[in-house]
Design a protein around this motif. Structure first.
Motif, PDB file in Angstrom:
ATOM      1  N   GLU A  25       0.839  -1.209   0.000  1.00 42.21           N
ATOM      2  CA  GLU A  25       0.000   0.000   0.000  1.00 42.21           C
ATOM      3  C   GLU A  25       0.868   1.251   0.000  1.00 42.21           C
ATOM      4  N   TYR A  26       1.948   1.247   0.763  1.00 43.83           N
ATOM      5  CA  TYR A  26       2.869   2.384   0.812  1.00 43.83           C
ATOM      6  C   TYR A  26       3.511   2.606  -0.566  1.00 43.83           C
ATOM      7  N   ALA A  27       3.937   1.519  -1.223  1.00 46.43           N
ATOM      8  CA  ALA A  27       4.546   1.644  -2.552  1.00 46.43           C
ATOM      9  C   ALA A  27       3.559   2.247  -3.537  1.00 46.43           C
ATOM     10  N   TRP A  28       2.293   1.855  -3.446  1.00 45.23           N
ATOM     11  CA  TRP A  28       1.284   2.401  -4.340  1.00 45.23           C
ATOM     12  C   TRP A  28       1.037   3.879  -4.042  1.00 45.23           C
ATOM     13  N   ARG A  29       0.900   4.194  -2.757  1.00 43.93           N
ATOM     14  CA  ARG A  29       0.579   5.573  -2.351  1.00 43.93           C
ATOM     15  C   ARG A  29       1.701   6.545  -2.688  1.00 43.93           C
ATOM     16  N   THR A  30       2.947   6.134  -2.492  1.00 43.69           N
ATOM     17  CA  THR A  30       4.067   7.062  -2.673  1.00 43.69           C
ATOM     18  C   THR A  30       4.669   7.041  -4.077  1.00 43.69           C
ATOM     19  N   SER A  31       4.539   5.904  -4.792  1.00 43.92           N
ATOM     20  CA  SER A  31       5.209   5.784  -6.088  1.00 43.92           C
ATOM     21  C   SER A  31       4.312   5.275  -7.205  1.00 43.92           C
ATOM     22  N   SER A  32       3.035   5.079  -6.926  1.00 43.79           N
ATOM     23  CA  SER A  32       2.107   4.487  -7.901  1.00 43.79           C
ATOM     24  C   SER A  32       2.649   3.158  -8.428  1.00 43.79           C
TER      25      SER A  32
END
Length: 59
Positions: A25-32
């Protein structure tokens, strides 16, 4: 490997279950960046004794 097992062993089952989805989720939120979580969670020496997550649709 002993240190890695000791670190992972300190996590409860719930923590282990929640950790990788939180990272995804963090990877998606910060880097799409969408990542795939492997079905079998193994610690790999090649990845600093962590669990590798694989990017989808992007290198």
């Amino acid at each position: 490997m002993q240190t890695a097992r000791a670190w992972w062993g300190r996590l409860s089952s719930k923590q282990q279950t929640e950790l990788l989805p939180a990272v995804a989720e963090y990877a998606w939120r910060t880097s799409s960046l969408r990542v795939e979580i492997p079905e079998e969670l193994k610690i790999w020496p090649q990845y600093a004794y962590g669990v590798p997550l694989f990017a989808r649709d992007r290198r």
